[in-house]
Enzyme design. Structure first.
Site, PDB file in Angstrom:
ATOM      1  N   HIS A  90       0.872  -1.098  -0.097  1.00 46.25           N
ATOM      2  CA  HIS A  90       0.027  -0.258   0.131  1.00 46.25           C
ATOM      3  C   HIS A  90       0.969   1.297   0.293  1.00 46.25           C
ATOM      4  CE1 HIS A  90       1.013   0.238   4.702  1.00 46.25           C
ATOM      5  NE2 HIS A  90      -0.022   1.023   3.890  1.00 46.25           N
TER       6      HIS A  90
ATOM      7  N   ASP B  16      -0.327  -7.134   2.113  1.00 55.41           N
ATOM      8  CA  ASP B  16       0.545  -6.241   1.975  1.00 55.41           C
ATOM      9  C   ASP B  16       1.942  -5.956   1.751  1.00 55.41           C
ATOM     10  OD1 ASP B  16       0.425  -3.634   1.415  1.00 55.41           O
ATOM     11  OD2 ASP B  16       0.080  -3.026   3.402  1.00 55.41           O
TER      12      ASP B  16
ATOM     13  N   SER C 137       4.573   2.451   7.949  1.00 56.71           N
ATOM     14  CA  SER C 137       3.952   1.575   7.356  1.00 56.71           C
ATOM     15  C   SER C 137       5.250   1.058   6.218  1.00 56.71           C
ATOM     16  CB  SER C 137       2.875   2.382   5.904  1.00 56.71           C
ATOM     17  OG  SER C 137       1.749   2.227   6.923  1.00 56.71           O
ATOM     18  N   GLY C 138       5.621  -0.026   6.166  1.00 50.35           N
ATOM     19  CA  GLY C 138       6.191  -0.553   5.028  1.00 50.35           C
ATOM     20  C   GLY C 138       7.274  -1.380   6.183  1.00 50.35           C
TER      21      GLY C 138
HETATM   22  N1  ARG Z   1      -0.985   2.682   7.174  1.00 52.22           N
HETATM   23  C1  ARG Z   1      -0.043   3.122   8.346  1.00 52.22           C
HETATM   24  C2  ARG Z   1       0.740   4.093   6.772  1.00 52.22           C
HETATM   25  O1  ARG Z   1       0.803   3.667   5.519  1.00 52.22           O
HETATM   26  C3  ARG Z   1       0.268   3.051   9.005  1.00 52.22           C
HETATM   27  C4  ARG Z   1      -0.646   2.058   9.995  1.00 52.22           C
HETATM   28  C5  ARG Z   1       0.299   1.605  10.878  1.00 52.22           C
HETATM   29  N2  ARG Z   1      -0.964   2.059  12.195  1.00 52.22           N
HETATM   30  C6  ARG Z   1      -0.875   1.807  13.368  1.00 52.22           C
HETATM   31  N3  ARG Z   1      -2.099   1.896  14.040  1.00 52.22           N
HETATM   32  N4  ARG Z   1       0.190   0.615  13.625  1.00 52.22           N
HETATM   33  O2  ARG Z   1       1.840   4.623   7.806  1.00 52.22           O
END
Ligand code: ARG
Length: 276
Positions: A73, A124, A223-224
Site C-alpha cells: 500500500h 500487503d 508503514s512498510g
Molecule cells: N497504514 C499506515 C501507514 O501508511 C501505518 C499503519 C500503522 N498503524 C497502526 N495503528 N499501527 O503509514
C-alpha cells in the site's frame, strides 16, 4: 490491608496517577534509536513537487544489500513505476545534509494485494530492487524467518520508524528514527478486537500478525517498516507495518503483514545473503 496496598502500588508503575514514568513519546511510545541498532531500516521516498524534495512516505527494510521489503500500500497508485521512488539507507535522521538516495529499478507488488481493499485485504507486501548494493557501512540486511515460524503471543518484539508520535502528531525535526517494544497479540484475540470495526471476515487474516499495546504502537508513516524479534541473539523480521485503528489505542494493536507467510515468495526474487 494498607500494607498490602503499599506493597503492590509500586508494581502498578505508570498507571498510578502522578507517578513519574519514563518519557514515552513515540513512534507511539518508545525511544530514539541509537546508532547501528536497526541497520536494515530504510526510508522510502516519493518526490514532492510542493516541498521540492524526496519526501519520506513509508519505511522499509533491507533483506539483501540490493533488495528492500516494504508494504504494497506504500506504492500506490499501482501505475507508479520504479522511477517514482528512492530509498534512503543508513541514515537515522531524515533529510540530513548529504544524505544519499538509492534509485529503485524494479517494483514487485504481491499479486494478491488488492488495492481497492487496501492493507486490510491482506498480502500487503512488496519488494524493491535497487540499482546498486547498499554498501555495508550504510546498511545491514535483516534475517528472514523460516516459513513455518510461529510467533508466540506476548513475545516482545520491536518496531521502528519515522512515523507519527500519535494520532495526527507528526515526528518533529530533526526526524530521528524511533523504536518501540511491542508485545505480540495472538490472531484470535486480535480478530475479536477488530471484529466490530472491520468489514472484512475475518478482520485479521492468517497472513497478518498483531502487536502493540496502549501507547506502544506503530502509526501513520511507519508503514512498510520492519517488526523484528530476537531469537538466540539473531534479529528476525516477522512483520511489515500495514494498518491499524488510530495508533496506540489499548484495544487495537498494530496489524502487520506476517513475513513468514511470504518467505517462499520473497525467496523467489531475492537471492540468499549469508551476511558480511
Ligand atoms: N497504514 C499506515 C501507514 O501508511 C501505518 C499503519 C500503522 N498503524 C497502526 N495503528 N499501527 O503509514
Amino acid at each position: 490491608m494498607l500494607w498490602l496496598l503499599l506493597l503492590i502500588l509500586p508494581c502498578l508503575g505508570a498507571s498510578v496517577p502522578g507517578t513519574p514514568g519514563p518519557e514515552r513519546p513515540g513512534i507511539v511510545g518508545g525511544c530514539p534509536v541509537a546508532a547501528r541498532s536497526f541497520p536494515w531500516q530504510v526510508s522510502l521516498r516519493f518526490y514532492s513537487m510542493r516541498q521540492h524534495r524526496w519526501q519520506h512516505q513509508c519505511g522499509g527494510s533491507l533483506v539483501h544489500p540490493r533488495w528492500v521489503l516494504t508494504a504494497a500500500h506504500c506504492l500506490e497508485p499501482q501505475e507508479l513505476g520504479a522511477c517514482a521512488f528512492r530509498v534512503q539507507a543508513g541514515g537515522l535522521r531524515l533529510y540530513a545534509p548529504g544524505e544519499e538516495l538509492s534509485r529503485v529499478v524494479q517494483i514487485i507488488r504481491h499479486p494478491e494485494y488488492n488495492s481497492s481493499l487496501g492493507a486490510a485485504g491482506g498480502a500487503d507486501i512488496a519488494l524493491l530492487r535497487l540499482e546498486a548494493d547498499v554498501p555495508r557501512g550504510r546498511g545491514v540486511p535483516v534475517s528472514l524467518p523460516a516459513a513455518a515460524l510461529s510467533i508466540p503471543a506476548r513475545k516482545i518484539c520491536w518496531v521502528t520508524g519515522w512515523g507519527d508520535l500519535g494520532y495526527h502528531r507528526p515526528l518533529p525535526p530533526p526526524y530521528h528514527l524511533r523504536e518501540v517494544a511491542v508485545p505480540v497479540v495472538g490472531n484470535g484475540e486480535c480478530d475479536q478486537r477488530y471484529r466490530n470495526s472491520s468489514r472484512h471476515r475475518p478482520a485479521i487474516r492468517d497472513d497478518m500478525l498483531c502487536a502493540g499495546d496502549k501507547d506502544q504502537n506503530s502509526c501513520q508513516g511507519d508503514s512498510g517498516g520492519p517488526l523484528v524479534c530476537r531469537w538466540n541473539c539473531t534479529w528476525v523480521q516477522v512483520g511489515v507495518v500495514s494498518w491499524g485503528r488510530c495508533c496506540g489505542l489499548q484495544n487495537f494493536p498494530g496489524v502487520y503483514t506476517r513475513v513468514a507467510s511470504y518467505v517462499p515468495w520473497i525467496r523467489s526474487y531475492v537471492p540468499w545473503f549469508s551476511g558480511p
